[in-house]
Design a protein around this motif. Structure first.
Motif, short mmCIF file in Angstrom:
data_model
loop_
_atom_site.label_atom_id
_atom_site.label_comp_id
_atom_site.label_asym_id
_atom_site.label_seq_id
_atom_site.Cartn_x
_atom_site.Cartn_y
_atom_site.Cartn_z
N SER A 276 0.85 -1.19 0.00
CA SER A 276 0.00 0.00 0.00
C SER A 276 0.88 1.23 0.00
CB SER A 276 -0.93 0.02 1.21
OG SER A 276 -0.19 0.03 2.41
N GLY A 277 0.29 2.37 -0.38
CA GLY A 277 0.99 3.64 -0.25
C GLY A 277 1.43 4.29 -1.54
N GLY A 278 1.22 3.67 -2.66
CA GLY A 278 1.61 4.30 -3.91
C GLY A 278 0.68 5.44 -4.27
N GLY A 279 1.01 6.12 -5.35
CA GLY A 279 0.15 7.21 -5.80
C GLY A 279 0.87 8.16 -6.72
N LEU A 280 0.23 9.30 -6.95
CA LEU A 280 0.76 10.34 -7.83
C LEU A 280 1.20 11.52 -6.98
CD1 LEU A 280 1.16 11.77 -10.60
CD2 LEU A 280 -1.26 12.42 -10.46
N VAL A 281 2.47 11.93 -7.14
CA VAL A 281 2.98 13.07 -6.39
C VAL A 281 3.82 13.95 -7.30
CG1 VAL A 281 3.02 11.92 -4.15
CG2 VAL A 281 5.03 11.79 -5.64
N GLN A 282 4.03 15.17 -6.88
CA GLN A 282 4.90 16.08 -7.62
C GLN A 282 6.36 15.84 -7.24
OE1 GLN A 282 3.29 19.98 -6.64
NE2 GLN A 282 2.33 20.09 -8.66
N ALA A 283 7.24 16.17 -8.13
CA ALA A 283 8.67 16.03 -7.85
C ALA A 283 9.03 16.82 -6.59
CB ALA A 283 9.48 16.53 -9.03
N GLY A 284 9.90 16.22 -5.79
CA GLY A 284 10.32 16.85 -4.56
C GLY A 284 9.52 16.45 -3.33
N ARG A 285 8.38 15.83 -3.56
CA ARG A 285 7.53 15.41 -2.45
C ARG A 285 7.91 14.02 -1.97
NH1 ARG A 285 3.14 18.96 -2.23
NH2 ARG A 285 2.80 18.08 -0.15
N SER A 286 7.13 13.51 -1.01
CA SER A 286 7.45 12.23 -0.37
C SER A 286 6.26 11.27 -0.45
CB SER A 286 7.80 12.45 1.10
OG SER A 286 8.94 13.27 1.24
N LEU A 287 6.59 9.99 -0.38
CA LEU A 287 5.61 8.92 -0.26
C LEU A 287 6.19 7.84 0.64
CD1 LEU A 287 4.21 8.16 -3.84
CD2 LEU A 287 2.90 9.02 -1.90
N ARG A 288 5.30 7.11 1.31
CA ARG A 288 5.75 5.96 2.08
C ARG A 288 4.98 4.73 1.64
NH1 ARG A 288 6.08 4.29 8.48
NH2 ARG A 288 3.86 3.89 8.27
N LEU A 289 5.72 3.71 1.28
CA LEU A 289 5.14 2.43 0.91
C LEU A 289 5.21 1.47 2.09
CD1 LEU A 289 6.76 1.88 -2.63
CD2 LEU A 289 4.69 3.14 -2.04
N SER A 290 4.19 0.62 2.18
CA SER A 290 4.16 -0.41 3.21
C SER A 290 3.89 -1.75 2.56
CB SER A 290 3.06 -0.13 4.23
OG SER A 290 3.26 1.10 4.88
N CYS A 291 4.41 -2.81 3.17
CA CYS A 291 4.17 -4.16 2.68
C CYS A 291 4.10 -5.09 3.88
CB CYS A 291 5.29 -4.60 1.74
SG CYS A 291 5.23 -6.34 1.28
N ALA A 292 2.96 -5.75 4.02
CA ALA A 292 2.75 -6.65 5.14
C ALA A 292 2.63 -8.09 4.65
CB ALA A 292 1.49 -6.26 5.91
N ALA A 293 3.36 -8.98 5.32
CA ALA A 293 3.28 -10.41 5.02
C ALA A 293 2.27 -11.04 5.96
CB ALA A 293 4.64 -11.06 5.19
N SER A 294 1.43 -11.90 5.41
CA SER A 294 0.43 -12.58 6.23
C SER A 294 0.30 -14.03 5.79
CB SER A 294 -0.92 -11.86 6.11
OG SER A 294 -1.39 -11.93 4.78
N GLY A 295 -0.38 -14.80 6.63
CA GLY A 295 -0.54 -16.22 6.33
C GLY A 295 0.38 -17.07 7.18
N SER A 296 0.87 -18.13 6.59
CA SER A 296 1.66 -19.12 7.33
C SER A 296 3.14 -18.71 7.41
CB SER A 296 1.54 -20.48 6.66
OG SER A 296 0.19 -20.87 6.56
N VAL A 297 3.39 -17.56 8.03
CA VAL A 297 4.75 -17.04 8.12
C VAL A 297 5.39 -17.49 9.42
CG1 VAL A 297 6.18 -14.98 8.21
CG2 VAL A 297 4.15 -15.03 6.73
N LEU A 298 6.49 -18.22 9.33
CA LEU A 298 7.25 -18.61 10.50
C LEU A 298 8.32 -17.56 10.80
CD1 LEU A 298 7.89 -20.66 12.72
CD2 LEU A 298 9.43 -21.82 11.10
#
Length: 122
Positions: free
Chosen positions: A7-29
């Protein structure tokens, strides 16, 4: 089953910021390396940044000093803070994780998220 949800993508102007996140779920040891890759139109997928389970990081030269990768092991989540974005950062960003599944402790496999679009306008 293991899933990576970004999650966290999108459209931004140059010089700005974004934060992406990625969560793992399910049978994770456990999770070894987690990372972000990107693929721009007509180009090969390339590594952006990765982080090991003990916090060691590695960055592509093109993003050093602008992007920061971090992970929360308790939440099986990896983040990519992207500052000072440039039009050349425009791409689909993919999360990747090397995961050991519950019930298969001797095997680590790579999993990919579905990708999230980041578009930086000039």
């Amino acid at each position: 089953q293991v899933q990576l949800v970004e999650s966290g993508g999108g459209l931004v102007q140059a010089g700005r910021s974004l934060r992406l996140s990625c969560a793992a779920s399910g049978s994770v040891l456990s999770i070894n390396v987690m990372g972000w890759y990107r693929q721009a139109p007509g180009k090969q997928r390339e590594l952006v940044a990765k982080v090991t389970s003990d916090g060691s990081t590695n960055y592509a030269d093109s993003v050093k000093g602008r992007f920061t990768i971090a992970r929360d092991n308790a939440k099986n989540t990896v983040y990519l803070q992207m500052n000072s974005l440039k039009p050349e950062d425009t791409a689909v960003y993919y999360c990747n994780a090397n995961i050991i599944r519950i019930g298969a402790p001797s095997v680590a496999r790579n999993y990919w998220g579905q990708g999230t679009q980041v578009t930086v306008s000039s």
